[in-house]
Design a protein around this motif. Structure first.
Motif, PDB file in Angstrom:
ATOM      1  N   LEU A 175       0.809  -1.217   0.000  1.00 52.42           N
ATOM      2  CA  LEU A 175       0.000   0.000   0.000  1.00 52.42           C
ATOM      3  C   LEU A 175       0.843   1.267   0.000  1.00 52.42           C
ATOM      4  CD1 LEU A 175      -2.765  -0.986   2.580  1.00 52.42           C
ATOM      5  CD2 LEU A 175      -3.092  -0.629   0.130  1.00 52.42           C
ATOM      6  N   ASP A 176       2.127   1.158   0.324  1.00 52.01           N
ATOM      7  CA  ASP A 176       2.964   2.350   0.454  1.00 52.01           C
ATOM      8  C   ASP A 176       2.922   3.262  -0.767  1.00 52.01           C
ATOM      9  OD1 ASP A 176       3.721   1.949   3.063  1.00 52.01           O
ATOM     10  OD2 ASP A 176       5.567   0.886   2.568  1.00 52.01           O
ATOM     11  N   PRO A 177       3.016   2.735  -1.989  1.00 49.34           N
ATOM     12  CA  PRO A 177       2.957   3.651  -3.145  1.00 49.34           C
ATOM     13  C   PRO A 177       1.648   4.421  -3.233  1.00 49.34           C
ATOM     14  CG  PRO A 177       3.773   1.491  -3.804  1.00 49.34           C
ATOM     15  CD  PRO A 177       3.251   1.342  -2.414  1.00 49.34           C
ATOM     16  N   TRP A 178       0.575   3.819  -2.730  1.00 52.93           N
ATOM     17  CA  TRP A 178      -0.720   4.493  -2.772  1.00 52.93           C
ATOM     18  C   TRP A 178      -0.821   5.551  -1.684  1.00 52.93           C
ATOM     19  CZ3 TRP A 178      -3.924   3.152  -6.764  1.00 52.93           C
ATOM     20  CH2 TRP A 178      -3.553   1.998  -7.466  1.00 52.93           C
ATOM     21  N   ALA A 179      -0.109   5.333  -0.587  1.00 50.02           N
ATOM     22  CA  ALA A 179      -0.131   6.309   0.502  1.00 50.02           C
ATOM     23  C   ALA A 179       0.737   7.513   0.195  1.00 50.02           C
ATOM     24  CB  ALA A 179       0.348   5.652   1.797  1.00 50.02           C
ATOM     25  N   THR A 180       1.771   7.315  -0.596  1.00 48.36           N
ATOM     26  CA  THR A 180       2.731   8.391  -0.844  1.00 48.36           C
ATOM     27  C   THR A 180       2.663   8.896  -2.282  1.00 48.36           C
ATOM     28  OG1 THR A 180       4.439   6.767  -1.405  1.00 48.36           O
ATOM     29  CG2 THR A 180       4.312   7.485   0.886  1.00 48.36           C
ATOM     30  N   GLN A 365      -7.218   2.939   7.012  1.00 50.69           N
ATOM     31  CA  GLN A 365      -6.497   3.551   8.118  1.00 50.69           C
ATOM     32  C   GLN A 365      -5.023   3.725   7.776  1.00 50.69           C
ATOM     33  OE1 GLN A 365      -5.856   1.428  11.960  1.00 50.69           O
ATOM     34  NE2 GLN A 365      -6.763   3.229  12.908  1.00 50.69           N
ATOM     35  N   TYR A 366      -4.431   2.728   7.133  1.00 50.74           N
ATOM     36  CA  TYR A 366      -3.020   2.804   6.775  1.00 50.74           C
ATOM     37  C   TYR A 366      -2.777   3.921   5.761  1.00 50.74           C
ATOM     38  CZ  TYR A 366       1.703   1.225   5.695  1.00 50.74           C
ATOM     39  OH  TYR A 366       3.064   1.172   5.534  1.00 50.74           O
ATOM     40  N   LEU A 367      -3.656   4.048   4.772  1.00 52.28           N
ATOM     41  CA  LEU A 367      -3.490   5.077   3.750  1.00 52.28           C
ATOM     42  C   LEU A 367      -3.704   6.475   4.317  1.00 52.28           C
ATOM     43  CD1 LEU A 367      -5.308   3.338   0.771  1.00 52.28           C
ATOM     44  CD2 LEU A 367      -2.856   3.782   0.974  1.00 52.28           C
ATOM     45  N   VAL A 368      -4.638   6.605   5.250  1.00 48.53           N
ATOM     46  CA  VAL A 368      -4.958   7.922   5.809  1.00 48.53           C
ATOM     47  C   VAL A 368      -3.971   8.324   6.898  1.00 48.53           C
ATOM     48  CG1 VAL A 368      -6.672   9.187   7.170  1.00 48.53           C
ATOM     49  CG2 VAL A 368      -7.404   7.831   5.201  1.00 48.53           C
ATOM     50  N   GLU A 369      -3.624   7.370   7.786  1.00 51.34           N
ATOM     51  CA  GLU A 369      -2.833   7.703   8.974  1.00 51.34           C
ATOM     52  C   GLU A 369      -1.387   7.223   8.901  1.00 51.34           C
ATOM     53  OE1 GLU A 369      -4.953   6.292  12.399  1.00 51.34           O
ATOM     54  OE2 GLU A 369      -6.856   7.169  11.730  1.00 51.34           O
ATOM     55  N   GLY A 370      -1.084   6.367   7.922  1.00 49.16           N
ATOM     56  CA  GLY A 370       0.273   5.859   7.796  1.00 49.16           C
ATOM     57  C   GLY A 370       0.607   4.742   8.761  1.00 49.16           C
ATOM     58  N   THR A 371      -0.387   4.265   9.488  1.00 46.07           N
ATOM     59  CA  THR A 371      -0.180   3.177  10.445  1.00 46.07           C
ATOM     60  C   THR A 371      -1.530   2.540  10.744  1.00 46.07           C
ATOM     61  OG1 THR A 371       0.846   2.572  12.571  1.00 46.07           O
ATOM     62  CG2 THR A 371      -0.441   4.626  12.502  1.00 46.07           C
ATOM     63  N   CYS A 372      -1.524   1.486  11.550  1.00 44.60           N
ATOM     64  CA  CYS A 372      -2.757   0.832  12.002  1.00 44.60           C
ATOM     65  C   CYS A 372      -2.595   0.483  13.482  1.00 44.60           C
ATOM     66  CB  CYS A 372      -3.028  -0.448  11.213  1.00 44.60           C
ATOM     67  SG  CYS A 372      -3.558  -0.192   9.515  1.00 44.60           S
ATOM     68  N   ALA A 373      -3.707   0.186  14.121  1.00 45.84           N
ATOM     69  CA  ALA A 373      -3.690  -0.104  15.555  1.00 45.84           C
ATOM     70  C   ALA A 373      -2.731  -1.228  15.897  1.00 45.84           C
ATOM     71  CB  ALA A 373      -5.099  -0.448  16.024  1.00 45.84           C
TER      72      ALA A 373
END
Length: 391
Positions: A175-180, A365-373
């Motif tokens: 998912l990293d490429p989609w987050a950045t 959550q990962y895409l929006v916040e860069g992490t998960c619980a």
């Protein structure tokens, strides 16, 4: 994955007692086994080294009575791994702990569905403590539940040293490429389904980073209601008040800019017959929104976007209400490599061969916040590592 213990960095040994927290969440029909298949390599490596593995997973929910036993998963796992996987229907009892203690080197056993306990979703510390009695270390997989603070997920990490399974790490990294990637001027998000996180996380976060958000499902119904439109019997999900507050806050912040609110809805009455109505006329009291018509200008943006996220089917696709979904997929024809589907139901329902993630809320959550619980819990577990000892 800084700050995490990685299962891939650990060399398992014969006799080690592991709890493997998976996220299979698939019903007896086994219509989509993707959430099982991603864990196979880790399980095979532990078993081949002689580790003893107590598998935990969830399916359904205690809240609505949809949780069922997981013997169908054990059978599928055994076939894929080429070795028997026993199903032991309990998990938090003294008998379950005895069963775990009696596992042989290299044996994998799937214990009872954690969602048969109401305390799992409530993150009951007593349940987490009881589940931790099944092993000495915990490997956390199941990216699809990485956003959940449940007893069988983050709760276990209060009691045992925790390791991130390869499947968890691999899905996050994918998912990293989609987050950045490209920002507001280039990206479109489609939100659908019924889960609250689509509004609380998805709508709230993606309206800040995407040029256009096309809401469907409960997200659309909630926005329509927040904008003052009657929605009749339309589904508003399991957290309607929280989602309504979030929707109003988004509308106040954006003024509606960057959010597609359709002019034409598809509604169904008590007899199931569908018809189209104008939003301004309001949904009749005995009808519910099942689909909608995407405006041509919005489809132009979908067609030209550098990246598109589809998190949830925008209409009730499985019931034959496919207008909005079909329009989005047609607009992305030839652009599959830059279109990402999120969520197990979305992946299972839509005819799609491009990039996908079995995580729905966790991917959002990962895409929006860069992490998960669960990543934060694993980091905290490692920081407190001096106080954690394998039994």
């Amino acid at each position: 994955m800084r700050g995490l213990r990685l299962l891939s960095d650990h060399r398992p040994a014969a006799g080690e007692r592991w709890i493997y927290s998976a996220g299979f969440n698939v019903g007896p029909a086994l219509t989509d086994t993707g959430r099982i298949d991603v864990e196979l390599a880790d399980l095979a490596r532990l078993s081949a080294a002689g580790a003893r593995v107590a598998l935990l997973s969830h399916q359904g929910s205690a809240k609505d009575g949809s949780a069922v036993h997981l013997d169908h998963v054990a059978g599928y796992l055994g076939g894929r791994l080429g070795r028997p996987v026993r199903y032991l229907p309990e998990n938090a009892t003294a008998r379950a702990r005895d069963w775990a203690a009696e596992l042989h080197d290299g044996e994998i056993a799937l214990f009872g569905n954690t969602r048969l306990h109401p305390g799992d979703e409530a993150a009951d510390p007593g349940l987490a403590r009881a589940l931790a009695g099944l092993g000495d270390r915990v490997a956390v997989g199941g990216f699809s539940k990485a956003h959940r603070r449940h007893a069988s997920n983050t709760g276990l990490l209060d009691h045992l040293p925790g390791y991130a399974a390869d499947s968890l790490v691999a899905e996050a990294r994918a998912l990293d490429p989609w987050a950045t990637g490209p920002g507001r001027g280039h990206a479109v998000a489609v939100l659908g389904g019924v889960k609250p996180e689509k509004t609380l996380i998805g709508l709230t976060g993606l309206t800040r980073t995407h040029r256009l958000v096309i809401p469907g499902g409960v997200v659309l119904n909630t926005l329509l209601a927040a904008a003052g439109h009657p929605v009749g019997r339309s589904e508003l999900g399991s957290a309607p008040e929280r989602c309504a507050r979030a929707a109003r806050a988004v509308l106040d912040r954006t003024g509606g800019e960057g959010i597609h609110l359709p002019r034409v809805l598809v509604v169904a009455g008590p007899d199931g017959v569908t018809r189209r109505i104008r939003v301004e006329d309001g949904v009749p009291d005995d009808c519910a929104v099942v689909d909608f018509v995407i405006e041509p200008w919005a489809l132009d943006l979908v067609r030209g976007a550098e990246r598109v996220l589809i998190a949830g089917t925008p209409g009730l696709y499985a019931q034959g209400n496919r207008h909005a979904a079909a329009a989005v997929l047609a607009a992305r024809a030839g652009r599959e490599a830059t279109t990402l589907l999120l969520g197990g139901d979305t992946v299972a329902e839509l005819p799609w061969t491009g990039p996908r993630s079995t995580g729905g809320g966790s991917a959002l959550q990962y895409l929006v916040e860069g992490t998960c619980a669960v990543f934060e819990a694993l980091k905290d577990n490692r920081r407190r590592g001096a106080g954690h000892h394998a039994h």
